[in-house]
Each structure stands twice: as structure tokens, then as C-alpha cells.
Design an enzyme around this catalytic site. Structure first.
Site, PDB file in Angstrom:
ATOM      1  N   ARG A 123      -5.347  43.399 -13.374  1.00 49.42           N
ATOM      2  CA  ARG A 123      -4.443  44.508 -13.697  1.00 49.42           C
ATOM      3  C   ARG A 123      -4.415  45.563 -12.589  1.00 49.42           C
ATOM      4  O   ARG A 123      -5.451  45.961 -12.052  1.00 49.42           O
ATOM      5  CB  ARG A 123      -4.915  45.178 -14.987  1.00 49.42           C
ATOM      6  CG  ARG A 123      -4.076  46.357 -15.428  1.00 49.42           C
ATOM      7  CD  ARG A 123      -4.659  46.942 -16.687  1.00 49.42           C
ATOM      8  NE  ARG A 123      -5.965  47.478 -16.411  1.00 49.42           N
ATOM      9  CZ  ARG A 123      -6.237  48.779 -16.302  1.00 49.42           C
ATOM     10  NH1 ARG A 123      -5.272  49.665 -16.456  1.00 49.42           N
ATOM     11  NH2 ARG A 123      -7.449  49.193 -16.060  1.00 49.42           N
ATOM     12  N   ARG A 161      -9.040  46.328  -7.645  1.00 50.25           N
ATOM     13  CA  ARG A 161     -10.359  46.417  -8.280  1.00 50.25           C
ATOM     14  C   ARG A 161     -11.212  45.168  -8.178  1.00 50.25           C
ATOM     15  O   ARG A 161     -12.431  45.256  -8.091  1.00 50.25           O
ATOM     16  CB  ARG A 161     -10.176  46.716  -9.757  1.00 50.25           C
ATOM     17  CG  ARG A 161      -9.845  48.117  -9.969  1.00 50.25           C
ATOM     18  CD  ARG A 161      -9.853  48.462 -11.413  1.00 50.25           C
ATOM     19  NE  ARG A 161      -9.278  49.792 -11.479  1.00 50.25           N
ATOM     20  CZ  ARG A 161      -8.817  50.352 -12.565  1.00 50.25           C
ATOM     21  NH1 ARG A 161      -8.879  49.716 -13.701  1.00 50.25           N
ATOM     22  NH2 ARG A 161      -8.311  51.548 -12.522  1.00 50.25           N
ATOM     23  N   GLU A 213      -3.825  55.394  -6.920  1.00 47.30           N
ATOM     24  CA  GLU A 213      -5.018  54.612  -7.260  1.00 47.30           C
ATOM     25  C   GLU A 213      -4.976  53.297  -6.504  1.00 47.30           C
ATOM     26  O   GLU A 213      -3.969  52.961  -5.858  1.00 47.30           O
ATOM     27  CB  GLU A 213      -5.090  54.380  -8.778  1.00 47.30           C
ATOM     28  CG  GLU A 213      -5.376  55.665  -9.552  1.00 47.30           C
ATOM     29  CD  GLU A 213      -5.415  55.500 -11.060  1.00 47.30           C
ATOM     30  OE1 GLU A 213      -5.114  54.388 -11.556  1.00 47.30           O
ATOM     31  OE2 GLU A 213      -5.734  56.479 -11.739  1.00 47.30           O
ATOM     32  N   HIS A 267     -14.342  46.772 -18.022  1.00 46.41           N
ATOM     33  CA  HIS A 267     -13.405  47.886 -18.215  1.00 46.41           C
ATOM     34  C   HIS A 267     -12.155  47.485 -18.985  1.00 46.41           C
ATOM     35  O   HIS A 267     -11.693  48.217 -19.840  1.00 46.41           O
ATOM     36  CB  HIS A 267     -13.017  48.420 -16.838  1.00 46.41           C
ATOM     37  CG  HIS A 267     -12.095  49.602 -16.869  1.00 46.41           C
ATOM     38  ND1 HIS A 267     -12.468  50.809 -17.414  1.00 46.41           N
ATOM     39  CD2 HIS A 267     -10.828  49.770 -16.397  1.00 46.41           C
ATOM     40  CE1 HIS A 267     -11.472  51.676 -17.287  1.00 46.41           C
ATOM     41  NE2 HIS A 267     -10.463  51.065 -16.690  1.00 46.41           N
ATOM     42  N   HIS A 321     -14.522  47.661 -13.675  1.00 42.95           N
ATOM     43  CA  HIS A 321     -14.165  48.864 -12.930  1.00 42.95           C
ATOM     44  C   HIS A 321     -15.266  49.124 -11.914  1.00 42.95           C
ATOM     45  O   HIS A 321     -16.449  49.097 -12.261  1.00 42.95           O
ATOM     46  CB  HIS A 321     -14.011  50.050 -13.881  1.00 42.95           C
ATOM     47  CG  HIS A 321     -13.289  51.201 -13.281  1.00 42.95           C
ATOM     48  ND1 HIS A 321     -13.822  51.953 -12.254  1.00 42.95           N
ATOM     49  CD2 HIS A 321     -12.067  51.723 -13.543  1.00 42.95           C
ATOM     50  CE1 HIS A 321     -12.952  52.897 -11.918  1.00 42.95           C
ATOM     51  NE2 HIS A 321     -11.879  52.780 -12.684  1.00 42.95           N
TER      52      HIS A 321
HETATM   53  C1  SIN Z   1      -9.367  55.059 -13.953  1.00 40.87           C
HETATM   54  O1  SIN Z   1      -9.123  56.226 -14.210  1.00 40.87           O
HETATM   55  O2  SIN Z   1      -9.932  54.678 -12.941  1.00 40.87           O
HETATM   56  C2  SIN Z   1      -8.945  54.028 -14.934  1.00 40.87           C
HETATM   57  C3  SIN Z   1      -7.508  53.826 -14.861  1.00 40.87           C
HETATM   58  C4  SIN Z   1      -7.200  52.455 -15.342  1.00 40.87           C
HETATM   59  O3  SIN Z   1      -8.097  51.696 -15.669  1.00 40.87           O
HETATM   60  O4  SIN Z   1      -6.020  52.109 -15.354  1.00 40.87           O
END
Ligand code: SIN
Length: 551
Positions: A399, A303, A134, A364, A257
Site C-alpha cells: 500500500r 515502505r 510521504e 501496520h 511500518h
Molecule cells: C503514517 O502516518 O505513517 C501512517 C500513514 C499510513 O499508514 O497511511
């Protein structure tokens, strides 16, 4: 006038006949609350208080997964470095290192409780955990269960709980306020000794006593009109702690998000960042990879950067959304790796295999919260906070994706050990005479419309004035409106019988004010807090937490 709503002193004439005492009270039933309870039940009685059904939690909605170092190519140092990098200078390295390095043990425990993470064949007949990637992670380290990791964790922990003795699960019980010795005027060292709880079925307010209360109530995404969070995320734990005089930190850092589905009927559906980890790219209506113009990491930048790039692009073009494009991947791969998203989009007429998914940023995650150490201990004895409700410092000013489930699993373990070590021998929750809740001459709320109107107004003004890009003037406007709303809500609270709607509104306005107050104090831009009036990061003066103390 209602008695204990005003924190009346203990009145011997009103001593309770029956009050329930538990060795531990846990408020909230996501990963932090359930994993704490599962372990604590070996040491005493546990009450889990949760305001809806046990599975109505933020955890259950988590898609992407849980970050943890599990491969030879990865290392704790790398995970620490990625977390510090995303956190924009505010993460204490010792806290990050502790949580990251205790991750593997916490994951093993989740697996022992039955959680099934996806694995893959290695080619030599063996299987290994299938690690995803991610934004902000330099290595593959996201354990997942398709795109419904949170649901898998929630389901398995609840199943394990049903096999566990010593736990009372109180669903549809709304925690109203913490009971503290200071608020009751006892001449004993200040500490938390229980909570008042609205039993939503009987309408009665119950007194639960304990020397060890653990807040695991999640965050406050519902303070914004556009959010990926479920309806339960109304900042209850932070608001309760704040009213009890507990320190709160870094509330200005609200994470947006980048990819919430943009659809006229479905408002809060997350499109996991793991999709970008598997190659999906954010594009505009001309399929231009615009994020690359803001950061060389493009769609996989942290993010805050990606959400701001989208926000700028939307403001510049006047378009309502951007798009997440994964059409270059085979349909079978998309449907197999992201079944929940694929099916949900298909039901809404969007085939992610052939067309880009319309997305917008949405609130988020609350990176600040009740200030704690790495054991979840708050500034009030007898009170711990774990998970999104808490601010250990792990997330700093932004975060790193999928670090939150990790924090919940690790810190809940540390909090239990801390709580076991710190129980006061005098057992104040049992020995002090705590007053019961007194409702006074209240009536039922006569105009629910006022509650709904105020609720909408808070969420709209927070979105318009206190979201991805802020200014001092907008923050000032928000503060003034919130002061008025707070007065109105307080009047309601004193004059009417408490209901879940009223209690949520009371918490929402409290938390919104904390976000605005913290944002107004920080005269720089850092991580998730970006203000046009102070667009630069000012390490000399502001490389520090924003700590709020009520008294
Ligand atoms: C996501 O699945 O994008 C959220 C994961 C997260 O917020 O840590």
C-alpha cells in the site's frame, strides 16, 4: 451442543419472538463505517455494531493523513502511477484510477461533515490546504490535521452521526458470525441476511437481520506481537467472512511500518511517515543514512523497501533499533507540525528536537482481505466490505502511504450506491424465519490463562516465522502450530460461553492461518511478501492475486 454455533438449520419450533431488522447493518466505526452510515441514514435505518467504544478504531489512530490530488502541480495520473509503482504489479489500474479520481469529492464530503484539515497562507492573503508528503509519493498530496488526522476524522464523523436520525449505534456489541441462507440450509439463492452479535453488557447473543450488511472492521495488526495497531485490530471481519465461505485475497501482503517507537513500556506508538516527508532521516547508531545503500530514494522509498532495509540492518548488527533523526529541523517546527509525537516522546524522556528517536518496524496494515470489486461488493450477495478489511486491489502487493483513508471514504460511497441498486425485492432478511442463537449447555470459560497463552503464542510465532522476511520452512512450522491452536480454540468455542476474548482469539487464529496459507502459496517475492527461498519477482507465473475459497 450449542445450536447456531453449528449453523443449525432454521427450526420453526425455535422461531424468534423478536428480532431486530435494519435496512443496513454496518460492522465497525472507523472512517469506512461512519461515512457509509452517515450517507445510508438518508435511505433507511442503520445499525452500527462496534465491539468497544465508537472511537476505538484504527482510523482514530491514523497520524499521517489522507492522500488526495488537490494541487495544480499534481495530477490523477501521477497519483495513479505512484500507487501502481508501490503496489508492485498487482494493482488493477481501473480500480486505482476510480478511487484516486473520486478522492476530491470524498474529501469535500469529509470537510462538509466538519473535518478540519490543516491549511497554510499562500502569501497573497489566501489560504490553501497544507499538503504533506510521504514515502512513495512523488508530489505533496497528504491532507492532514497536525499528526492526529485520524482522531480529527473520527471525532467529526461521530459528531455528525449524533445529529443524524435513523442510526442506532451499538457499542460493546461484538459481531460473532454472518447469518447466510446457505449456512441455514434455505433453498434460496445464497446471501447474507444478518449477523449474530454478542451484547457485551447483557452477555446475550442477539440476532440482527438485514439484507445489506457492510463489514468495516479494519485489519489484523494484532496478529503480530509488534504492531502499530490498537487492540481492536484482530481481523474480525475477514475471519467472519471466511467462515461464511466468502472469498479472501492477498492476505500474505502485510505491511510493516518502518517507524514504530522502540521503548520498553510503550509498544505500539507510531512515528508518522510524514516526519520523513518533512526531512527526517533513518540512521544507525553512528548516524549513517543506511537506507540509501538499499535504495536511492533513501528514507522516502516505499515502505516494503525501507522496512526490509531496517530488518537487514538490525539482523546484521544485532542492535535492537535504528533511529529517526529530525534534529536538523527547528524545535518550533517539530512541536507545531507533530505535537502529538513530540509531546509523547518528551514524556518518555526523548526530545526529538535534540536526539534521534529510536524506532523499529511493526505490523501496520493488512493489504489483502475480503475480496471485493471497486464497489465493495463481496462474493456473497448482501455483503459488502470496505476499508482495511477489504481487498479492492487498490493496495496491490504494497500500500502507498495514506491511500487507506482515501479508500475508506471513496468506496463507502460506492458501496452504498451499489447496495441501494441491489436490494432484493423479496426482502429475505425479513421474510425468512431466521433461527436465534442457541447457547446449549455451555459454561463460563474456566481457565482464562489458556486464552491468553494461545493469544501470545499466535502473535509471537507470527512475528518469528511470518513477518518481514519469510522462508518456506518457517511458514510450514507456523502452519503446523496454527493447526493445533485452531483445534484448541475450536474446542473452547464449542464448550464455553462466548466472551470477547474468546471471540477475538478465534478470529486471530483464523486470520493468522489465512496469512500463512497465502504466503506459502506465493512462490516468489513481491512487494510486502519476501521469502529467502524465492527472492526474485516472477511476473510470468505470479503476477496475480492469491485468492482463497473455503468452499
Ligand atoms: C503514517 O502516518 O505513517 C501512517 C500513514 C499510513 O499508514 O497511511
Amino acid at each position: 451442543m450449542p445450536g447456531n454455533r453449528r449453523n443449525a438449520r432454521a427450526d420453526p419450533a425455535r422461531l424468534p419472538i423478536t428480532m431486530k431488522t435494519h435496512d443496513f447493518i454496518v460492522v465497525g466505526s472507523g472512517i469506512a463505517g461512519l461515512s457509509f452510515a452517515l450517507r445510508a441514514a438518508k435511505h433507511g435505518s442503520v445499525a452500527i455494531v462496534t465491539k468497544k467504544g465508537a472511537a476505538d478504531t484504527n482510523t482514530a489512530q491514523a497520524q499521517g493523513g489522507i492522500a488526495c490530488v488537490r494541487s495544480e502541480e499534481d495530477s490523477f495520473d501521477r497519483h495513479v502511477a505512484d500507487t501502481l509503482d508501490a503496489g508492485a504489479g498487482l494493482c488493477p489500474e481501473d480500480v486505482v484510477r476510480t478511487i484516486v479520481s473520486e478522492g476530491p469529492r470524498a474529501i469535500d464530503e469529509l470537510i462538509a461533515w466538519g473535518v478540519d484539515f490543516d491549511s497554510r497562507e499562500t502569501g497573497d492573503g489566501e489560504t490553501e490546504l497544507d499538503l504533506g508528503r510521504e514515502g512513495g509519493h512523488t508530489k505533496r498530496r497528504i491532507l492532514h490535521s497536525k499528526d492526529t488526522t485520524g482522531r480529527e476524522i473520527e471525532t467529526k464523523l461521530l459528531a455528525a452521526l449524533r445529529e443524524t436520525e435513523n442510526v442506532t449505534l451499538l457499542e460493546r456489541h461484538f459481531a460473532i458470525d454472518l447469518i447466510t441462507t446457505a449456512r441455514l440450509g434455505f433453498a434460496t439463492p445464497p446471501r447474507c441476511v444478518g449477523i449474530y452479535v454478542l451484547n457485551e453488557d447483557s452477555g446475550e447473543v442477539e440476532t440482527l437481520r438485514s439484507d445489506r450488511v457492510v463489514l468495516c472492521t479494519g485489519g489484523c495488526g494484532r496478529v503480530y506481537i509488534y504492531t502499530t495497531n490498537p487492540s481492536v485490530a484482530t481481523g474480525d471481519g475477514v475471519a467472519m467472512a471466511w467462515r461464511a465461505g466468502v472469498e479472501v485475497a492477498n492476505m500474505e501482503f502485510v505491511q510493516f511500518h518502518p517507524t514504530c517507537l522502540y521503548h520498553r513500556e510503550v509498544k505500539s506508538f507510531l512515528i508518522t511517515e510524514a516526519m520523513r516527508g518533512e526531512g527526517a532521516i533513518l540512521v544507525d547508531q553512528d548516524r549513517r543514512d543506511f537506507v540509501k545503500e538499499y535504495d536511492p530514494r533513501g528514507s522516502l522509498a516505499p515502505r516494503d523497501i525501507v522496512a526490509r532495509a531496517i530488518d537487514r540492518e538490525l539482523k546484521r548488527t544485532g542492535r535492537p533499533c535504528v533511529y529517526l533523526d529530525i534534529t536538523h529541523k527547528p524545535k518550533d517546527f517539530i512541536a507545531e507540525r507533530f505535537p502529538h509525537i513530540y509531546e509523547t516522546c518528551l514524556d518518555l524522556g526523548i526530545d526529538a528536537a535534540t536526539e534521534p528517536i529510536p524506532v523499529v518496524p511493526a505490523a501496520h496494515y493488512q493489504c489483502g482481505g475480503v475480496r471485493t470489486d471497486v464497489n465493495g461488493a463481496t462474493s456473497l450477495a448482501g455483503l459488502w466490505a470496505v476499508g482495511e478489511v477489504a481487498c479492492t486491489g487498490l493496495h496491490g502487493a504494497n500500500r502507498l502511504a495514506s491511500n487507506s483513508l482515501l479508500e475508506g471514504a471513496v468506496v463507502s460511497d460506492r458501496a452504498l450506491r451499489d447496495a441501494l441498486a441491489k436490494r432484493p425485492p423479496s426482502k429475505p432478511a425479513e421474510t425468512l424465519k431466521l433461527p436465534e442463537w442457541i447457547s446449549g449447555n455451555v459454561t463460563d470459560v474456566d481457565e482464562l490463562v489458556v486464552i491468553y497463552h494461545n493469544w501470545d503464542e499466535i502473535r509471537r510465532l507470527m512475528w518469528d516465522y511470518v513477518s518481514i522476511v519469510r522462508t518456506s520452512k518457517r511458514l510450514q512450522r507456523a502452519a503446523t502450530r496454527l493447526q493445533n491452536l485452531q483445534r484448541e480454540v475450536q474446542e473452547f468455542y464449542w464448550n464455553f460461553r462466548v466472551t470477547p476474548e474468546l471471540l477475538e482469539l478465534r478470529n486471530l487464529v483464523e486470520v493468522a492461518s489465512l496469512i500463512v496459507d497465502s504466503a506459502a502459496r506465493r512462490r516468489e517475492s513481491r512487494g510486502l511478501h519476501y521469502t529467502l527461498d524465492y527472492p526474485e519477482t516472477d511476473d510470468k507465473n505470479w503476477r496475480k492475486d492469491t485468492i482463497l475459497r473455503r468452499f
